[in-house]
Design a protein around this motif. Structure first.
Motif, PDB file in Angstrom:
ATOM      1  N   ALA A   1      29.970  26.095  34.085  1.00 59.26           N
ATOM      2  CA  ALA A   1      31.129  26.978  34.005  1.00 59.26           C
ATOM      3  C   ALA A   1      31.266  27.777  35.295  1.00 59.26           C
ATOM      4  CB  ALA A   1      30.999  27.931  32.819  1.00 59.26           C
ATOM      5  N   VAL A   2      32.497  27.952  35.738  1.00 55.57           N
ATOM      6  CA  VAL A   2      32.813  28.860  36.841  1.00 55.57           C
ATOM      7  C   VAL A   2      33.499  30.068  36.221  1.00 55.57           C
ATOM      8  CG1 VAL A   2      34.119  29.193  38.972  1.00 55.57           C
ATOM      9  CG2 VAL A   2      32.999  26.994  38.509  1.00 55.57           C
TER      10      VAL A   2
ATOM     11  N   GLN B   1      40.165  35.347  35.983  1.00 56.88           N
ATOM     12  CA  GLN B   1      40.526  36.736  35.720  1.00 56.88           C
ATOM     13  C   GLN B   1      39.586  37.369  34.684  1.00 56.88           C
ATOM     14  OE1 GLN B   1      44.223  38.089  36.694  1.00 56.88           O
ATOM     15  NE2 GLN B   1      45.260  36.117  36.715  1.00 56.88           N
ATOM     16  N   TYR B   2      38.281  37.204  34.961  1.00 54.12           N
ATOM     17  CA  TYR B   2      37.205  37.787  34.155  1.00 54.12           C
ATOM     18  C   TYR B   2      37.198  37.276  32.725  1.00 54.12           C
ATOM     19  CZ  TYR B   2      36.598  40.810  38.143  1.00 54.12           C
ATOM     20  OH  TYR B   2      36.387  41.271  39.426  1.00 54.12           O
ATOM     21  N   GLY B   3      37.756  36.098  32.518  1.00 53.14           N
ATOM     22  CA  GLY B   3      37.733  35.496  31.189  1.00 53.14           C
ATOM     23  C   GLY B   3      39.053  35.571  30.458  1.00 53.14           C
ATOM     24  N   ASN B   4      40.050  36.242  31.027  1.00 53.95           N
ATOM     25  CA  ASN B   4      41.356  36.294  30.383  1.00 53.95           C
ATOM     26  C   ASN B   4      42.070  34.949  30.424  1.00 53.95           C
ATOM     27  OD1 ASN B   4      41.928  39.057  29.405  1.00 53.95           O
ATOM     28  ND2 ASN B   4      41.512  39.617  31.518  1.00 53.95           N
TER      29      ASN B   4
ATOM     30  N   ASP C   1      35.423  40.935  30.028  1.00 53.47           N
ATOM     31  CA  ASP C   1      34.574  40.966  31.217  1.00 53.47           C
ATOM     32  C   ASP C   1      33.673  39.732  31.187  1.00 53.47           C
ATOM     33  OD1 ASP C   1      32.104  41.559  29.707  1.00 53.47           O
ATOM     34  OD2 ASP C   1      32.863  43.600  29.528  1.00 53.47           O
ATOM     35  N   LYS C   2      32.888  39.559  32.246  1.00 56.14           N
ATOM     36  CA  LYS C   2      32.068  38.355  32.357  1.00 56.14           C
ATOM     37  C   LYS C   2      30.945  38.322  31.325  1.00 56.14           C
ATOM     38  CE  LYS C   2      33.085  37.478  37.235  1.00 56.14           C
ATOM     39  NZ  LYS C   2      32.537  37.172  38.569  1.00 56.14           N
TER      40      LYS C   2
ATOM     41  N   ALA D   1      42.725  31.492  37.434  1.00 66.09           N
ATOM     42  CA  ALA D   1      42.160  30.150  37.240  1.00 66.09           C
ATOM     43  C   ALA D   1      42.837  29.121  38.133  1.00 66.09           C
ATOM     44  CB  ALA D   1      42.286  29.747  35.774  1.00 66.09           C
ATOM     45  N   ARG D   2      44.169  29.189  38.255  1.00 69.22           N
ATOM     46  CA  ARG D   2      44.872  28.201  39.067  1.00 69.22           C
ATOM     47  C   ARG D   2      44.425  28.275  40.524  1.00 69.22           C
ATOM     48  NH1 ARG D   2      48.827  25.543  37.277  1.00 69.22           N
ATOM     49  NH2 ARG D   2      49.342  27.131  35.703  1.00 69.22           N
ATOM     50  N   GLN D   3      44.206  29.495  41.003  1.00 67.80           N
ATOM     51  CA  GLN D   3      43.792  29.682  42.392  1.00 67.80           C
ATOM     52  C   GLN D   3      42.395  29.128  42.634  1.00 67.80           C
ATOM     53  OE1 GLN D   3      42.712  33.724  44.025  1.00 67.80           O
ATOM     54  NE2 GLN D   3      44.750  33.487  44.940  1.00 67.80           N
TER      55      GLN D   3
END
Length: 277
Positions: A63-64, A98-101, A195-196, A70-72
């Motif tokens: 996982a990243v 975006q921190y999991g959003n 958050d992460k 995400a698109r970026q």
């Protein structure tokens, strides 16, 4: 590798033995990608695709987990191509932006995420005034859809500007029910509630992982390290990896392993692929 203690070395060995049930979760900037002045040029380390492909058959998932959209990160990391290579090994690539959003995976290849937070547009209208007031009018403002990041790295007094801006930006963000995420000469304002650390919890729960490694480099990764500590207390095998630099040291005392930037992270992952049981 620089193990923090003999106990940390034992933790690495335990995770390697459980590799087939392990999730390897990685931050992007400063961990898979070298830090650069222009965020749009933060491309993944040239060796990362090959290293992740070699590791993939040995682990449950990769996982990243990043503050970037995400698109970026898919584009900067060439992660769709990495996902193709991993698919050939039967391993899934997961991307949390975006921190999991935002969430993307190599099975469905669609980005899923919420609408921008209500107060973000108002905050953006107020931001130029705040930057002028605190002598940071030329700070680079990066709009991310669900968040906005104020980068001071390009300013003559980058750290001074960061320190001047942190408190007023936090006050303005809180007035609009937004969260603040400080990093390496960047202050990100985003929607609260994710958050992460929560991403780590989701990875363990949804994948049924018995072990998890998280590698990060910045303040935004502290919650992920804290989540690993909590899972360790529940009996999981965990390993906290700090991708160290001269700019940020918050993770160093929390880490089991300290490595030198993305080169060190990839060296560790190569070793894990070799040692995996």
């Amino acid at each position: 590798m620089d193990f923090a203690s003999a106990r940390a070395e034992q933790k690495y060995a335990a995770l390697a033995a459980l590799a087939s049930q392990a999730v390897v979760a990685l931050d992007f900037d400063g961990t898979l990608s070298p830090i650069v002045e222009d965020p749009a040029q933060a491309h993944i380390h040239p060796d990362a695709g090959a290293v992740l492909t070699a590791l993939a058959p040995k682990v449950k998932a990769i996982a990243v987990v990043t503050g970037r959209p995400a698109r970026q990160v898919l584009a900067l990391g060439g992660l769709e191509e990495v996902a193709d290579a991993l698919a050939a090994t039967g391993t899934e690539l997961l991307v949390y932006g975006q921190y999991g959003n935002e969430h993307w995976n190599s099975s469905h290849r669609a980005i899923v995420g919420p609408r921008p937070p209500v107060g973000l547009a108002t905050f953006l209208r107020e931001l130029p005034r705040i930057l002028r007031k605190y002598d940071a009018a030329d700070a680079y403002v990066e709009e991310k859809g669900l968040a906005v990041a104020v980068h001071t790295r390009r300013l003559a007094d980058a750290q001074g500007a960061f320190e001047r801006l942190l408190a007023p930006l936090r006050t303005a963000a809180e007035a609009h029910d937004l969260a603040v995420e400080p990093g390496k000469q960047v202050i990100e304002v985003r929607s609260p509630g994710m958050d992460k650390g929560l991403v780590v919890d989701k990875l363990v729960d949804t994948l049924g992982a018995k072990a998890i490694l998280f590698a990060g480099d910045d303040l935004g990764d502290v919650e992920a390290f804290e989540a690993l500590t909590a899972w360790e207390n529940e009996g999981l095998s965990t390993l906290k990896v700090c991708s160290a630099s001269s700019e940020e040291s918050a993770l160093t005392p929390l880490a089991d392993v300290v490595v030198k930037g993305p080169d060190g992270v990839l060296e560790l992952l190569r070793q894990l692929a070799t040692d995996a049981g």
